[in-house]
Motif scaffolding. Structure first.
Motif, PDB file in Angstrom:
ATOM      1  N   THR A   1       0.101  -7.626 -11.966  1.00  0.00           N
ATOM      2  CA  THR A   1      -0.076  -6.870 -10.662  1.00  0.00           C
ATOM      3  C   THR A   1       1.137  -6.736  -9.892  1.00  0.00           C
TER       4      THR A   1
ATOM      5  N   ASP B   1     -10.091  -5.549 -11.240  1.00  0.00           N
ATOM      6  CA  ASP B   1      -9.461  -4.741 -10.306  1.00  0.00           C
ATOM      7  C   ASP B   1     -10.297  -3.871  -9.306  1.00  0.00           C
TER       8      ASP B   1
ATOM      9  N   GLU C   1       4.883   4.141  -3.135  1.00  0.00           N
ATOM     10  CA  GLU C   1       4.929   3.057  -3.957  1.00  0.00           C
ATOM     11  C   GLU C   1       3.678   2.928  -5.141  1.00  0.00           C
TER      12      GLU C   1
ATOM     13  N   GLU D   1       0.906   1.412  -7.313  1.00  0.00           N
ATOM     14  CA  GLU D   1      -0.055   0.428  -7.487  1.00  0.00           C
ATOM     15  C   GLU D   1      -0.547   0.001  -8.758  1.00  0.00           C
ATOM     16  N   HIS D   2      -0.199  -1.213  -9.048  1.00  0.00           N
ATOM     17  CA  HIS D   2      -0.372  -1.554 -10.689  1.00  0.00           C
ATOM     18  C   HIS D   2      -1.749  -2.151 -10.905  1.00  0.00           C
TER      19      HIS D   2
ATOM     20  N   ARG E   1      -4.864  -4.242 -11.925  1.00  0.00           N
ATOM     21  CA  ARG E   1      -5.102  -5.810 -12.141  1.00  0.00           C
ATOM     22  C   ARG E   1      -5.614  -6.225 -13.475  1.00  0.00           C
TER      23      ARG E   1
ATOM     24  N   MET F   1      -1.284   1.700 -13.851  1.00  0.00           N
ATOM     25  CA  MET F   1      -1.251   1.856 -12.488  1.00  0.00           C
ATOM     26  C   MET F   1      -2.465   2.502 -12.076  1.00  0.00           C
TER      27      MET F   1
ATOM     28  N   HIS G   1      -2.300   3.617  -8.798  1.00  0.00           N
ATOM     29  CA  HIS G   1      -1.459   4.835  -7.912  1.00  0.00           C
ATOM     30  C   HIS G   1      -0.252   5.163  -8.222  1.00  0.00           C
TER      31      HIS G   1
END
Length: 413
Positions: free
Chosen positions: A25, A182, A391, A393-394, A396, A403, A405
């Motif tokens: 993450t 996630d 940015e 968002e990875h 989980r 990703m 986002h």
């Protein structure tokens, strides 16, 4: 998961936890895999509670583990979430079955998914992708990763025989299977999330088959083909149909969105590669292969050693679980010079093993390759440039690299 690693650093491989979700993450797994390939190509880890597994990270070792069912069986589980508990679907679910039965069932199902068969769907797929890209044409912020989760359903839903009203629910359920921790997909604990998703997906396919048989109508879809498939000398059992239908839904939905997002991210980070592809459409098939290598959306697969097996300078004991790290194999410098460079003209990019290797090579690979080619054809024709608008968002997950986002702005060409 971070796709461009930071600088190599000293890593204590005795304390590395490859199931640490924070590593994927917010961490940098590629620097860990670099160290493993160099210093511990066979790595042993014991988890709290006593579960243990071995890891292979070099390309040749990964191909050996995935390619030889006589040494490494699929019939006790093929994903790390099954570690420590034998897969109850072994011998019935295609992905958890070894040859010769695997070969019989794969041949029966795969007839609908050959390159020649899926080529007839090209126009419908292009229409779906054009519709997907349409909202980005206005130049507003477009969250590619979030929207891309639905892209495979838009492409494959009609081909599988899944009505549009069910797409969003099935996308959510398949994401719950692959990223149960996630925050976007979990429902309570990881175990509860997995249990809910497995139950709902199997129930969906079972009910679909029930309604299909009651109506007596054939629609020519992949699921319809599954109902009528014959493996060996007999039709598939209802349990096999439910399990393999579940597997097809899962495979159709979980990797393509992250391949798309990760490849677009790389094109934004390397605008010279974007310009190169836009100037020469003949590079797009190789762009797809490099994107598959670069993203390695399915990060790993698991097998079990049949006997004591020597590999990677060590020994995996009989019945030992071994995780083959796809994400590492696709960055092995012995196979891919300058592996951490994104190069759409890379010689040998098609050697990537993002679709797996051996008997269990992804049955949907021809469809995925065609869909990705069409996606990047349409993207490059429509937009002059792409820019980040926030940015990423990875996801989980230690199984799927992706990703949740990725805000971007696309400039119309």
């Amino acid at each position: 998961m971070r796709l461009t690693p930071g600088p190599d650093r000293d890593i204590d491989l005795d304390t590395v936890n490859l199931f640490d979700l924070d590593l994927y993450t917010a961490g940098d797994p590629h620097t860990v895999w670099n160290a493993m390939r160099a210093k511990a190509p066979l790595h042993h880890q014991v988890l709290p509670g006593g579960r243990e597994f071995w890891s292979v990270t070099r390309y040749e070792d990964v191909c050996r583990v995935l390619g030889d069912h006589r040494e490494f069986t699929s019939e006790r589980g093929t994903v790390p979430t099954h570690l420590g508990t034998d897969d109850v679907a072994a011998g019935k679910l295609l992905t958890s079955t070894d040859p010769p039965r695997h070969t019989q069932v794969r041949r029966a199902i795969g007839a609908k998914l050959t390159a020649r068969a899926v080529a007839t769907w090209q126009d419908r797929i292009r229409q779906a992708i054009v519709g997907f890209l349409e909202p980005a044409l206005d130049g507003e912020v477009f969250d590619l990763a979030e929207r891309a989760l639905l892209l495979p359903a838009m492409i494959t839903g009609p081909l599988l025989g899944i009505p549009e009203k069910d797409w969003a629910e099935l996308v959510q359920l398949t994401a719950m299977v692959t990223a149960p921790s996630d925050r976007h997909f979990c429902h309570g604990s990881e175990d509860a999330t997995l249990a809910i998703a497995h139950h709902e997906l199997l129930s969906y396919v079972t009910e679909w088959v029930k309604q299909r048989r009651a109506s007596g109508e054939a629609d020519g879809s992949v699921l319809d083909h599954l109902v009528n498939a014959t493996a060996g000398d007999a039709p598939l059992t209802d349990e096999e149909i439910a399990l393999d239908g579940y597997s097809i839904l899962l495979g159709a939905n979980v990797t393509t969105p992250h391949t798309v997002s990760g490849t677009v991210q790389a094109l934004i980070e390397h605008p010279e590669q974007f310009a190169r592809a836009q100037a020469d459409e003949s590079l797009i098939p190789n762009l797809v292969e490099e994107g598959l290598r670069w993203t390695s959306a399915a990060t790993n697969f698991m097998r079990y050693a049949v006997d004591d097996i020597e590999i990677g300078g060590g020994t995996i004991p009989a019945r030992g679980a071994v995780v083959a790290w796809i994400g590492s194999a696709n960055r092995d410098e012995l196979q891919f010079p300058d592996p951490h460079v994104f190069d759409i003209a890379r010689n040998g990019a098609k050697r990537q093993v993002a679709f797996g290797f051996g008997p269990h090579f992804c049955i949907g690979a021809p469809l995925a390759r065609m869909s990705l080619r069409i996606y990047f054809e349409e993207l490059l024709r429509r937009f002059s440039s792409l820019e980040f608008a926030g940015e990423p968002e990875h996801l989980r997950s230690f199984f799927i690299a992706g990703m949740t986002h990725l805000p971007i702005v696309a400039r119309k060409r």
